[in-house]
Design a protein around this motif. Sequence first.
Motif, PDB file in Angstrom:
ATOM      1  N   ASN A   1      73.055  -8.730  20.593  1.00  0.00           N
ATOM      2  CA  ASN A   1      73.959  -9.282  20.555  1.00  0.00           C
ATOM      3  C   ASN A   1      74.244  -8.383  22.320  1.00  0.00           C
ATOM      4  O   ASN A   1      74.708  -8.517  23.020  1.00  0.00           O
ATOM      5  CB  ASN A   1      75.062  -9.878  20.006  1.00  0.00           C
ATOM      6  N   SER A   2      74.950  -7.171  21.445  1.00  0.00           N
ATOM      7  CA  SER A   2      75.711  -6.197  22.047  1.00  0.00           C
ATOM      8  C   SER A   2      74.789  -5.369  23.402  1.00  0.00           C
ATOM      9  O   SER A   2      75.257  -5.563  24.645  1.00  0.00           O
ATOM     10  CB  SER A   2      75.759  -4.838  21.246  1.00  0.00           C
ATOM     11  N   SER A   3      73.133  -4.830  23.309  1.00  0.00           N
ATOM     12  CA  SER A   3      72.647  -4.831  23.982  1.00  0.00           C
ATOM     13  C   SER A   3      72.203  -5.544  25.341  1.00  0.00           C
ATOM     14  O   SER A   3      72.420  -5.375  26.668  1.00  0.00           O
ATOM     15  CB  SER A   3      70.801  -4.961  23.112  1.00  0.00           C
ATOM     16  N   LEU A   4      72.471  -6.795  24.708  1.00  0.00           N
ATOM     17  CA  LEU A   4      72.554  -7.953  26.365  1.00  0.00           C
ATOM     18  C   LEU A   4      73.786  -7.713  26.608  1.00  0.00           C
ATOM     19  O   LEU A   4      73.996  -7.890  27.948  1.00  0.00           O
ATOM     20  CB  LEU A   4      72.259  -9.623  25.522  1.00  0.00           C
ATOM     21  N   TRP A   5      74.714  -7.856  26.146  1.00  0.00           N
ATOM     22  CA  TRP A   5      76.375  -8.238  27.079  1.00  0.00           C
ATOM     23  C   TRP A   5      75.875  -6.687  27.949  1.00  0.00           C
ATOM     24  O   TRP A   5      76.629  -6.158  29.098  1.00  0.00           O
ATOM     25  CB  TRP A   5      77.285  -8.111  25.751  1.00  0.00           C
ATOM     26  N   ILE A   6      75.802  -5.225  27.305  1.00  0.00           N
ATOM     27  CA  ILE A   6      75.832  -3.909  28.328  1.00  0.00           C
ATOM     28  C   ILE A   6      74.900  -4.449  29.053  1.00  0.00           C
ATOM     29  O   ILE A   6      75.007  -3.748  29.808  1.00  0.00           O
ATOM     30  CB  ILE A   6      75.304  -3.059  27.210  1.00  0.00           C
ATOM     31  N   TYR A   7      73.579  -5.299  28.985  1.00  0.00           N
ATOM     32  CA  TYR A   7      72.714  -4.506  30.379  1.00  0.00           C
ATOM     33  C   TYR A   7      73.450  -6.547  31.085  1.00  0.00           C
ATOM     34  O   TYR A   7      73.021  -5.466  32.663  1.00  0.00           O
ATOM     35  CB  TYR A   7      71.171  -6.261  29.454  1.00  0.00           C
ATOM     36  N   ILE A   8      74.496  -7.249  30.847  1.00  0.00           N
ATOM     37  CA  ILE A   8      74.773  -8.224  31.330  1.00  0.00           C
ATOM     38  C   ILE A   8      75.497  -7.102  32.777  1.00  0.00           C
ATOM     39  O   ILE A   8      76.136  -6.895  34.142  1.00  0.00           O
ATOM     40  CB  ILE A   8      75.966  -8.828  31.380  1.00  0.00           C
ATOM     41  N   LEU A   9      76.525  -5.912  32.017  1.00  0.00           N
ATOM     42  CA  LEU A   9      77.154  -4.714  32.587  1.00  0.00           C
ATOM     43  C   LEU A   9      76.581  -4.026  33.904  1.00  0.00           C
ATOM     44  O   LEU A   9      76.553  -3.843  35.138  1.00  0.00           O
ATOM     45  CB  LEU A   9      77.828  -3.704  31.666  1.00  0.00           C
ATOM     46  N   PHE A  10      75.099  -3.976  33.449  1.00  0.00           N
ATOM     47  CA  PHE A  10      73.840  -2.957  34.274  1.00  0.00           C
ATOM     48  C   PHE A  10      73.559  -3.639  35.518  1.00  0.00           C
ATOM     49  O   PHE A  10      74.029  -3.030  36.406  1.00  0.00           O
ATOM     50  CB  PHE A  10      72.468  -3.142  33.226  1.00  0.00           C
ATOM     51  N   LYS A  11      73.573  -5.171  34.883  1.00  0.00           N
ATOM     52  CA  LYS A  11      73.297  -5.962  36.015  1.00  0.00           C
ATOM     53  C   LYS A  11      74.396  -6.200  37.047  1.00  0.00           C
ATOM     54  O   LYS A  11      74.537  -6.190  38.348  1.00  0.00           O
ATOM     55  CB  LYS A  11      72.537  -7.212  35.259  1.00  0.00           C
ATOM     56  N   ASN A  12      75.370  -5.979  36.617  1.00  0.00           N
ATOM     57  CA  ASN A  12      76.842  -6.702  37.911  1.00  0.00           C
ATOM     58  C   ASN A  12      77.204  -5.505  38.518  1.00  0.00           C
ATOM     59  O   ASN A  12      77.649  -5.706  39.840  1.00  0.00           O
ATOM     60  CB  ASN A  12      77.624  -6.962  36.511  1.00  0.00           C
ATOM     61  N   PHE A  13      77.168  -3.909  37.973  1.00  0.00           N
ATOM     62  CA  PHE A  13      77.738  -2.345  38.662  1.00  0.00           C
ATOM     63  C   PHE A  13      76.375  -2.326  38.677  1.00  0.00           C
ATOM     64  O   PHE A  13      76.836  -0.969  39.570  1.00  0.00           O
ATOM     65  CB  PHE A  13      78.799  -2.487  37.089  1.00  0.00           C
ATOM     66  N   LYS A  14      75.736  -2.102  38.527  1.00  0.00           N
ATOM     67  CA  LYS A  14      74.279  -1.772  39.357  1.00  0.00           C
ATOM     68  C   LYS A  14      73.936  -0.371  38.935  1.00  0.00           C
ATOM     69  O   LYS A  14      73.561   0.841  39.926  1.00  0.00           O
ATOM     70  CB  LYS A  14      74.144  -1.627  40.843  1.00  0.00           C
ATOM     71  N   ASN A  15      74.928   0.616  37.587  1.00  0.00           N
ATOM     72  CA  ASN A  15      74.756   1.070  37.749  1.00  0.00           C
ATOM     73  C   ASN A  15      73.206   1.525  36.791  1.00  0.00           C
ATOM     74  O   ASN A  15      73.393   1.271  35.348  1.00  0.00           O
ATOM     75  CB  ASN A  15      76.115   1.785  36.559  1.00  0.00           C
ATOM     76  N   ASN A  16      72.524   2.390  36.868  1.00  0.00           N
ATOM     77  CA  ASN A  16      70.863   2.576  35.785  1.00  0.00           C
ATOM     78  C   ASN A  16      71.345   3.462  34.779  1.00  0.00           C
ATOM     79  O   ASN A  16      70.871   3.570  33.998  1.00  0.00           O
ATOM     80  CB  ASN A  16      70.574   3.556  36.544  1.00  0.00           C
ATOM     81  N   PHE A  17      72.784   4.795  34.938  1.00  0.00           N
ATOM     82  CA  PHE A  17      73.003   4.966  33.344  1.00  0.00           C
ATOM     83  C   PHE A  17      73.422   4.253  32.815  1.00  0.00           C
ATOM     84  O   PHE A  17      73.433   4.454  30.979  1.00  0.00           O
ATOM     85  CB  PHE A  17      74.517   6.101  33.671  1.00  0.00           C
TER      86      PHE A  17
ATOM     87  N   LYS B   1      69.773 -18.923  38.414  1.00  0.00           N
ATOM     88  CA  LYS B   1      70.723 -17.906  38.851  1.00  0.00           C
ATOM     89  C   LYS B   1      70.524 -17.189  37.311  1.00  0.00           C
ATOM     90  O   LYS B   1      70.305 -17.907  36.298  1.00  0.00           O
ATOM     91  CB  LYS B   1      72.305 -18.771  38.432  1.00  0.00           C
ATOM     92  N   TYR B   2      70.157 -15.864  37.561  1.00  0.00           N
ATOM     93  CA  TYR B   2      69.773 -15.362  35.838  1.00  0.00           C
ATOM     94  C   TYR B   2      71.052 -14.889  34.983  1.00  0.00           C
ATOM     95  O   TYR B   2      70.725 -15.093  33.847  1.00  0.00           O
ATOM     96  CB  TYR B   2      69.790 -13.508  37.054  1.00  0.00           C
ATOM     97  N   TYR B   3      72.013 -15.258  36.056  1.00  0.00           N
ATOM     98  CA  TYR B   3      73.772 -14.822  34.430  1.00  0.00           C
ATOM     99  C   TYR B   3      73.549 -15.679  33.999  1.00  0.00           C
ATOM    100  O   TYR B   3      73.860 -15.476  31.929  1.00  0.00           O
ATOM    101  CB  TYR B   3      74.706 -14.403  35.343  1.00  0.00           C
ATOM    102  N   HIS B   4      73.067 -16.950  34.080  1.00  0.00           N
ATOM    103  CA  HIS B   4      72.533 -18.335  33.345  1.00  0.00           C
ATOM    104  C   HIS B   4      72.521 -17.616  32.253  1.00  0.00           C
ATOM    105  O   HIS B   4      72.470 -18.743  31.634  1.00  0.00           O
ATOM    106  CB  HIS B   4      72.707 -19.708  34.573  1.00  0.00           C
ATOM    107  N   LYS B   5      71.217 -17.838  32.502  1.00  0.00           N
ATOM    108  CA  LYS B   5      70.109 -17.185  31.785  1.00  0.00           C
ATOM    109  C   LYS B   5      70.150 -16.335  30.813  1.00  0.00           C
ATOM    110  O   LYS B   5      69.875 -16.984  29.343  1.00  0.00           O
ATOM    111  CB  LYS B   5      68.525 -16.997  32.244  1.00  0.00           C
ATOM    112  N   MET B   6      70.896 -15.507  31.195  1.00  0.00           N
ATOM    113  CA  MET B   6      71.250 -14.622  30.210  1.00  0.00           C
ATOM    114  C   MET B   6      72.833 -15.278  29.509  1.00  0.00           C
ATOM    115  O   MET B   6      72.608 -14.636  27.708  1.00  0.00           O
ATOM    116  CB  MET B   6      72.408 -13.534  31.464  1.00  0.00           C
ATOM    117  N   VAL B   7      73.406 -15.645  29.783  1.00  0.00           N
ATOM    118  CA  VAL B   7      74.261 -16.297  28.959  1.00  0.00           C
ATOM    119  C   VAL B   7      74.064 -17.450  27.771  1.00  0.00           C
ATOM    120  O   VAL B   7      74.052 -17.414  26.774  1.00  0.00           O
ATOM    121  CB  VAL B   7      75.688 -17.124  29.484  1.00  0.00           C
TER     122      VAL B   7
END
Length: 214
Positions: free
Chosen positions: A72-88, A31-37
């Motif tokens: 840390n902030s960049s990784l959390w924002i990246y999790i948002l990107f992966k979760n919502f699939k918004n390229n913006f 699971k990708y999210y587990h690696k990120m966490v």
Amino acid sequence: MNLEFLDFVTFIRFYILLTFILAIILRDKKKYYHKMVLLIIFIGLINEFLSAFLSFQGISIKINTNIYALVNSSLWIYILFKNFKNNFYLLLIIFYLIFGVSNLIFMGNLVQFNVTNFIVGAIIYLIIFIIESYNHLKKENLNFFLCNNYILLSAPVLFFIGFSLMLSFRSKELTSCLILDDIKLYTLVGNFVNIVYYTLINIYILKERKSQNG
């Protein structure tokens, strides 16, 4: 000397270590999210114990703290990107990294804690989190708020809010004021938001494990 060093091994650092161990034991390698966490917990753990070691040696922790805050902030924002699939959101990460690195290097803010970088990262995360939560609430998608991923996305919210409110005033007198006799405001708020932060991550990890076995 050993007793002095133990003064830096705080409850929060011990709690982060336990969270890291829990994440290693219970993670699903597929699971990708587990690696990120696990990565987020790991860099938090490294920053805390590096800060403890540097403080013990009388060396400033500003440089490693600046790097940690940006990553840390960049990784959390990246999790948002992966979760919502918004390229913006991916563009926002790129902007934030370029802005943050430039601010550290070219503005000469590497050796001082860069409050601006932290607050900008926090604002980006909080705005995205609020917008997406509102959109799902508007659609009456209540399952979104009950899923494990929402627990994970909620984990850094109070962390970002708490530290941003304290740091935004840029007042050492405020953060150093004593609460409850001998506890500084920064320490009290910092401990509280960190406990909530890592507790939500632990809840996410345990619920993920339960769903795997379920």
